[in-house]
Design a protein around this motif. Structure first.
Motif, PDB file in Angstrom:
ATOM      1  N   CYS B 156      20.571  10.082  46.317  1.00 54.51           N
ATOM      2  CA  CYS B 156      21.428  10.493  45.221  1.00 54.51           C
ATOM      3  C   CYS B 156      20.955  11.680  44.662  1.00 54.51           C
ATOM      4  CB  CYS B 156      21.707   9.218  44.032  1.00 54.51           C
ATOM      5  SG  CYS B 156      22.789   9.692  42.784  1.00 54.51           S
ATOM      6  N   ALA B 157      21.831  12.581  44.964  1.00 58.74           N
ATOM      7  CA  ALA B 157      21.445  13.771  44.360  1.00 58.74           C
ATOM      8  C   ALA B 157      21.288  14.041  43.041  1.00 58.74           C
ATOM      9  CB  ALA B 157      22.182  15.087  45.044  1.00 58.74           C
ATOM     10  N   THR B 158      22.260  13.478  42.315  1.00 58.68           N
ATOM     11  CA  THR B 158      22.432  13.614  40.791  1.00 58.68           C
ATOM     12  C   THR B 158      21.654  12.590  40.014  1.00 58.68           C
ATOM     13  OG1 THR B 158      24.441  12.326  40.711  1.00 58.68           O
ATOM     14  CG2 THR B 158      24.700  14.894  40.866  1.00 58.68           C
ATOM     15  N   LYS B 159      21.013  11.581  40.946  1.00 56.43           N
ATOM     16  CA  LYS B 159      20.331  10.608  40.330  1.00 56.43           C
ATOM     17  C   LYS B 159      21.312   9.522  39.433  1.00 56.43           C
ATOM     18  CE  LYS B 159      16.394  11.740  42.078  1.00 56.43           C
ATOM     19  NZ  LYS B 159      16.054  11.069  43.447  1.00 56.43           N
ATOM     20  N   ALA B 160      22.636   9.612  39.775  1.00 55.23           N
ATOM     21  CA  ALA B 160      23.448   8.830  39.059  1.00 55.23           C
ATOM     22  C   ALA B 160      23.030   7.216  39.543  1.00 55.23           C
ATOM     23  CB  ALA B 160      24.715   9.131  39.443  1.00 55.23           C
ATOM     24  N   LEU B 161      22.954   7.016  40.983  1.00 56.83           N
ATOM     25  CA  LEU B 161      22.625   5.660  41.404  1.00 56.83           C
ATOM     26  C   LEU B 161      20.909   5.451  41.019  1.00 56.83           C
ATOM     27  CD1 LEU B 161      23.516   2.945  42.453  1.00 56.83           C
ATOM     28  CD2 LEU B 161      23.073   4.166  44.724  1.00 56.83           C
ATOM     29  N   LEU B 162      20.817   4.401  40.302  1.00 63.69           N
ATOM     30  CA  LEU B 162      19.320   4.093  40.085  1.00 63.69           C
ATOM     31  C   LEU B 162      19.029   2.695  40.775  1.00 63.69           C
ATOM     32  CD1 LEU B 162      19.146   4.778  36.264  1.00 63.69           C
ATOM     33  CD2 LEU B 162      18.074   6.188  38.201  1.00 63.69           C
ATOM     34  N   GLY B 163      17.955   2.571  41.166  1.00 65.32           N
ATOM     35  CA  GLY B 163      17.737   1.446  41.900  1.00 65.32           C
ATOM     36  C   GLY B 163      16.143   1.115  41.927  1.00 65.32           C
ATOM     37  N   GLY B 164      15.689  -0.303  41.796  1.00 70.02           N
ATOM     38  CA  GLY B 164      14.344  -0.660  41.777  1.00 70.02           C
ATOM     39  C   GLY B 164      13.914  -1.599  40.517  1.00 70.02           C
ATOM     40  N   ASP B 165      12.701  -1.654  39.780  1.00 66.13           N
ATOM     41  CA  ASP B 165      12.297  -2.383  38.949  1.00 66.13           C
ATOM     42  C   ASP B 165      13.353  -2.257  37.821  1.00 66.13           C
ATOM     43  OD1 ASP B 165      11.175  -4.195  37.184  1.00 66.13           O
ATOM     44  OD2 ASP B 165       9.308  -3.015  37.381  1.00 66.13           O
ATOM     45  N   ALA B 166      13.937  -3.451  37.340  1.00 65.06           N
ATOM     46  CA  ALA B 166      14.932  -3.371  36.404  1.00 65.06           C
ATOM     47  C   ALA B 166      14.512  -2.838  34.979  1.00 65.06           C
ATOM     48  CB  ALA B 166      15.399  -4.883  36.294  1.00 65.06           C
ATOM     49  N   ASP B 167      13.172  -3.070  34.727  1.00 66.71           N
ATOM     50  CA  ASP B 167      12.574  -2.433  33.697  1.00 66.71           C
ATOM     51  C   ASP B 167      12.556  -1.110  33.654  1.00 66.71           C
ATOM     52  OD1 ASP B 167      12.018  -4.925  32.410  1.00 66.71           O
ATOM     53  OD2 ASP B 167      10.040  -5.260  33.205  1.00 66.71           O
ATOM     54  N   GLU B 168      12.034  -0.605  35.033  1.00 72.36           N
ATOM     55  CA  GLU B 168      12.044   1.031  34.994  1.00 72.36           C
ATOM     56  C   GLU B 168      13.331   1.645  34.927  1.00 72.36           C
ATOM     57  OE1 GLU B 168       9.630   3.084  35.252  1.00 72.36           O
ATOM     58  OE2 GLU B 168       7.731   1.769  35.309  1.00 72.36           O
ATOM     59  N   VAL B 169      14.397   0.868  35.559  1.00 74.95           N
ATOM     60  CA  VAL B 169      15.638   1.550  35.565  1.00 74.95           C
ATOM     61  C   VAL B 169      16.226   1.467  34.192  1.00 74.95           C
ATOM     62  CG1 VAL B 169      18.080   0.966  36.417  1.00 74.95           C
ATOM     63  CG2 VAL B 169      15.907   0.787  38.042  1.00 74.95           C
ATOM     64  N   ALA B 170      16.229   0.451  33.467  1.00 76.23           N
ATOM     65  CA  ALA B 170      16.491   0.183  32.086  1.00 76.23           C
ATOM     66  C   ALA B 170      16.041   1.371  31.190  1.00 76.23           C
ATOM     67  CB  ALA B 170      16.278  -0.898  31.553  1.00 76.23           C
ATOM     68  N   ASN B 171      14.654   1.559  31.377  1.00 73.05           N
ATOM     69  CA  ASN B 171      13.892   2.637  30.572  1.00 73.05           C
ATOM     70  C   ASN B 171      14.400   3.934  30.885  1.00 73.05           C
ATOM     71  OD1 ASN B 171      12.386   0.922  29.171  1.00 73.05           O
ATOM     72  ND2 ASN B 171      10.609   0.934  30.678  1.00 73.05           N
ATOM     73  N   ILE B 172      14.738   4.249  32.134  1.00 74.57           N
ATOM     74  CA  ILE B 172      15.243   5.390  32.569  1.00 74.57           C
ATOM     75  C   ILE B 172      16.588   5.692  31.776  1.00 74.57           C
ATOM     76  CG2 ILE B 172      16.078   6.709  34.574  1.00 74.57           C
ATOM     77  CD1 ILE B 172      13.907   5.591  36.179  1.00 74.57           C
ATOM     78  N   PHE B 173      17.415   4.815  32.154  1.00 77.81           N
ATOM     79  CA  PHE B 173      18.950   4.856  31.611  1.00 77.81           C
ATOM     80  C   PHE B 173      18.806   4.968  30.265  1.00 77.81           C
ATOM     81  CE2 PHE B 173      23.185   3.190  30.813  1.00 77.81           C
ATOM     82  CZ  PHE B 173      23.916   4.412  31.481  1.00 77.81           C
ATOM     83  N   ARG B 174      18.073   4.413  29.503  1.00 74.15           N
ATOM     84  CA  ARG B 174      18.093   4.320  27.906  1.00 74.15           C
ATOM     85  C   ARG B 174      17.666   5.677  27.558  1.00 74.15           C
ATOM     86  NH1 ARG B 174      14.180   1.076  26.876  1.00 74.15           N
ATOM     87  NH2 ARG B 174      15.340  -0.894  27.216  1.00 74.15           N
ATOM     88  N   ASP B 175      16.843   6.472  27.979  1.00 71.25           N
ATOM     89  CA  ASP B 175      16.320   7.650  27.673  1.00 71.25           C
ATOM     90  C   ASP B 175      17.155   8.657  27.903  1.00 71.25           C
ATOM     91  OD1 ASP B 175      13.700   6.808  26.893  1.00 71.25           O
ATOM     92  OD2 ASP B 175      12.706   7.449  28.726  1.00 71.25           O
ATOM     93  N   ARG B 176      18.223   8.503  28.901  1.00 66.77           N
ATOM     94  CA  ARG B 176      19.180   9.291  29.083  1.00 66.77           C
ATOM     95  C   ARG B 176      20.280   9.349  28.311  1.00 66.77           C
ATOM     96  NH1 ARG B 176      21.100   8.430  35.485  1.00 66.77           N
ATOM     97  NH2 ARG B 176      19.050   9.306  36.670  1.00 66.77           N
ATOM     98  N   VAL B 177      20.579   8.163  27.752  1.00 71.84           N
ATOM     99  CA  VAL B 177      21.728   7.741  26.796  1.00 71.84           C
ATOM    100  C   VAL B 177      21.261   8.369  25.402  1.00 71.84           C
ATOM    101  CG1 VAL B 177      23.092   6.093  25.654  1.00 71.84           C
ATOM    102  CG2 VAL B 177      22.631   5.750  28.021  1.00 71.84           C
ATOM    103  N   MET B 178      20.131   8.139  25.175  1.00 73.77           N
ATOM    104  CA  MET B 178      19.309   8.752  23.725  1.00 73.77           C
ATOM    105  C   MET B 178      19.442  10.280  23.725  1.00 73.77           C
ATOM    106  SD  MET B 178      18.683   6.194  22.024  1.00 73.77           S
ATOM    107  CE  MET B 178      17.159   6.280  21.066  1.00 73.77           C
ATOM    108  N   ASN B 179      19.228  10.721  24.854  1.00 68.57           N
ATOM    109  CA  ASN B 179      19.175  12.168  24.891  1.00 68.57           C
ATOM    110  C   ASN B 179      20.344  13.088  25.523  1.00 68.57           C
ATOM    111  OD1 ASN B 179      16.350  12.125  24.012  1.00 68.57           O
ATOM    112  ND2 ASN B 179      15.875  11.488  25.959  1.00 68.57           N
ATOM    113  N   ARG B 180      21.295  12.321  25.872  1.00 75.88           N
ATOM    114  CA  ARG B 180      22.579  13.080  26.197  1.00 75.88           C
ATOM    115  C   ARG B 180      23.153  13.785  25.380  1.00 75.88           C
ATOM    116  NH1 ARG B 180      25.504   8.743  29.800  1.00 75.88           N
ATOM    117  NH2 ARG B 180      24.022   9.250  31.429  1.00 75.88           N
ATOM    118  N   ASP B 181      23.495  14.951  25.766  1.00 76.37           N
ATOM    119  CA  ASP B 181      24.269  15.886  24.474  1.00 76.37           C
ATOM    120  C   ASP B 181      25.363  16.735  25.469  1.00 76.37           C
ATOM    121  OD1 ASP B 181      22.620  17.373  26.573  1.00 76.37           O
ATOM    122  OD2 ASP B 181      22.093  18.818  24.790  1.00 76.37           O
ATOM    123  N   GLY B 182      25.999  16.089  26.094  1.00 72.39           N
ATOM    124  CA  GLY B 182      27.098  16.784  26.851  1.00 72.39           C
ATOM    125  C   GLY B 182      28.091  16.004  27.966  1.00 72.39           C
ATOM    126  N   LYS B 183      28.749  16.399  28.621  1.00 75.75           N
ATOM    127  CA  LYS B 183      29.609  15.846  29.610  1.00 75.75           C
ATOM    128  C   LYS B 183      29.516  16.631  30.867  1.00 75.75           C
ATOM    129  CE  LYS B 183      32.812  13.127  27.166  1.00 75.75           C
ATOM    130  NZ  LYS B 183      34.112  12.591  27.084  1.00 75.75           N
TER     131      LYS B 183
END
Lengths: 65, 214
Positions: B156-183
């Motif tokens: 996935c070029a934009t790293k939209a699709l995440l796969g792997g250990d659920a804990d790691e995936v959840a951490n990555i997504f949480r960080d994204r949502v916390m730091n997201r500042d745009g569309k």
């Protein structure tokens, strides 16, 4: 009227019938056993599944961007 | 024990179908079978389009497993839902039970005949020996045994699709949502790759013009 030859032929036919019935019963039972033993799917015992390799660590790192 | 999960970030998915292509190429999936596909909601509505990459979600309480009359499904220790094609009778119950439309059936048989069910394996193969020719023929490549993650997620070029250990995936997504500042482009790394415009502008103003005297 009791012909010894005729009696032996009856016995032979009876024995052949009983024998074939027994073979059929045994074959069916064996087939059922085989079916029951493979009814539940199981994973391969020698499977090396997920582990945190350098490749996977690198993926997690890049996905954080 | 790690538990494998997929997660698709709808803010980042640009419907490029790279995940679909990667999956088909990696496992030599036959024509008519799509283990993964991209679904677009509000297609054509400006500003409201959202795309999601969908495949087997490897449910914890999988409905496909519940309805299978020959019990051909099993869950690995990593939570990956797999099936045994030698036991599958192609009845299609799993197709009706799955809320994601993950089970697929080959469409090259005569009179629309169903073959053995095929679905996403989280690149974990099947019950055969790891990376054996038989496993590849039936289920595709076993990347998990090779120490890799599913090809779709890695590709996935934009790293939209995440796969792997659920804990790691959840951490990555949480960080994204916390730091997201745009569309749009700003959430899939444009600023990281090229710098933010508000930061780049002063540097451009202070740079000397070509031909100008110092």
């Amino acid at each position: 009227m009791n012909d010894p030859k005729r009696i032996s032929r009856r016995r032979l036919l009876f024995a052949a019938g009983a024998g074939s019935a027994a073979v059929t019963v045994l074959a069916t039972a064996h087939k059922q056993d085989a079916g029951q033993s493979s009814a539940k799917a199981t994973p391969a015992a020698d499977g090396a599944g997920y582990r945190l390799t350098e490749h996977i660590s690198n993926y997690y790192r890049t996905a954080k961007v | 024990m790690a538990r494998m999960k997929f997660l698709c970030d709808a803010e980042r998915c640009i419907e490029c179908n790279g995940c679909v292509t990667a999956c088909k190429q990696e496992h030599e999936v036959p024509w008519g079978v799509n283990r993964r596909r991209v679904v677009t909601l509000n297609d054509g509505v400006a500003g409201a389009e959202k795309s999601l990459s969908v495949a087997c979600m490897h449910c914890s309480d999988a409905p496909c497993m519940s309805v299978c009359p020959v019990d051909c499904f099993y869950t690995t220790t990593e939570g990956v839902v797999l099936h045994d094609k030698d036991q599958c009778i192609g009845c299609g119950y799993c197709f009706y039970a799955c809320p994601f439309g993950a089970p697929q059936f080959p469409q090259d048989g005569a009179f629309g005949m169903r073959g053995k069910m095929d679905k996403c394996t989280f690149c974990a193969g099947g019950p055969e020996a790891d990376n054996s020719p038989e496993e590849f023929r039936k289920y595709g490549r076993n990347r998990l045994a090779e120490g890799k993650l599913p090809a779709c997620a890695e590709m996935c070029a934009t790293k939209a699709l995440l796969g792997g250990d659920a804990d790691e995936v959840a951490n990555i997504f949480r960080d994204r949502v916390m730091n997201r500042d745009g569309k749009g482009a700003s959430v899939f790394g444009w600023a990281t790759a090229y710098g933010k415009q508000d930061k780049a502008a002063p540097a451009a103003q202070s740079a000397p013009k070509p031909g100008a005297k110092p």
